[in-house]
Scaffold this motif. Structure first.
Motif, PDB file in Angstrom:
ATOM      1  N   ASP A 115       0.798  -1.210   0.000  1.00 42.23           N
ATOM      2  CA  ASP A 115       0.000   0.000   0.000  1.00 42.23           C
ATOM      3  C   ASP A 115       0.843   1.278   0.000  1.00 42.23           C
ATOM      4  OD1 ASP A 115       0.883  -0.648   2.525  1.00 42.23           O
ATOM      5  OD2 ASP A 115      -0.890   0.076   3.557  1.00 42.23           O
ATOM      6  N   PRO A 117       3.116   3.976  -2.106  1.00 43.20           N
ATOM      7  CA  PRO A 117       3.206   4.346  -3.521  1.00 43.20           C
ATOM      8  C   PRO A 117       4.638   4.325  -4.046  1.00 43.20           C
ATOM      9  CG  PRO A 117       3.020   6.304  -2.176  1.00 43.20           C
ATOM     10  CD  PRO A 117       2.888   5.137  -1.239  1.00 43.20           C
ATOM     11  N   VAL A 141       8.041   8.627  -6.142  1.00 45.57           N
ATOM     12  CA  VAL A 141       6.630   8.784  -6.470  1.00 45.57           C
ATOM     13  C   VAL A 141       6.472   9.880  -7.517  1.00 45.57           C
ATOM     14  CG1 VAL A 141       4.335   9.273  -5.555  1.00 45.57           C
ATOM     15  CG2 VAL A 141       6.016   8.076  -4.134  1.00 45.57           C
TER      16      VAL A 141
END
Length: 194
Positions: A115, A117, A141
């Motif tokens: 979970d 990113p 990210v």
């Protein structure tokens, strides 16, 4: 005084072993983990390990833990009992394998930080006295206007069935995240620097 060097694994071709990591437990036993490349561009690499037993004063035969393309060993850590974890990535996806000192076997752990990113560029962490694995991931990210680096944390507690939900450690828009380092205490306290 230094002892006589001992060969742990034969060199198949120049630079076939790299990213060598080692840790010493409370009994003086050593666990070494490294990447073993295959000859030829683009072929999967293997992650191998060997254990030095202080009592026997000898190395075990190398054994393969995992195999993947773009494999990178980030860290190996141990607690005083000799239970250990190796943190590694394959194609930017973080992974962990746990070493059980009692059975002297490697166990595959659930995939890390599903979970969180982005792609993991660096992993840090360790294993505490109770056997809980603590992991911090520096991730890349995509954001409007470029790429942002973030730090996410998670942990895996016995009986090792599921990682805790990942938690962001750094604060957004509070400066650059780089060169992450972390330390895990025996009681499970974690300190991270960046």
């Amino acid at each position: 005084r230094w002892g006589v060097p001992r060969l742990v694994e034969e060199v198949v071709f120049p630079l076939s072993q790299w990213r060598i990591r080692a840790v010493v437990d409370g009994r003086g036993d050593v666990l070494a983990v490294w990447t073993h490349a295959q000859p030829g561009f683009g072929l999967p690499s293997a992650m191998r390990s060997a254990r030095f037993g202080k009592a026997a004063a000898s190395w075990s035969a190398p054994r393969e833990i995992a195999r993947s393309t773009h494999l990178d060993v980030h860290r190996v850590a141990s607690n005083a009992a000799g239970d250990a974890v190796v943190l590694w990535s394959a194609q930017g996806a973080p992974r962990a394998h746990r070493f059980d000192a009692t059975s002297r076997t490697w166990a595959s752990s659930p995939t890390l930080l599903l979970d969180a990113p982005g792609l993991s560029s660096k992993l840090a962490g360790g294993i505490d006295r109770a056997g809980t694995i603590h992991v911090l991931a520096q991730t890349l990210v995509k954001k409007a206007g470029g790429i942002e680096q973030q730090i996410w944390a998670s942990r895996l507690e016995p009986p090792y069935t599921a990682w805790q939900r990942a938690e962001r450690v750094d604060e957004p828009d509070r400066g650059e995240v780089s060169r992450m380092r972390a330390a895990v205490g025996a009681e499970g306290r974690v300190l991270v620097f960046w």
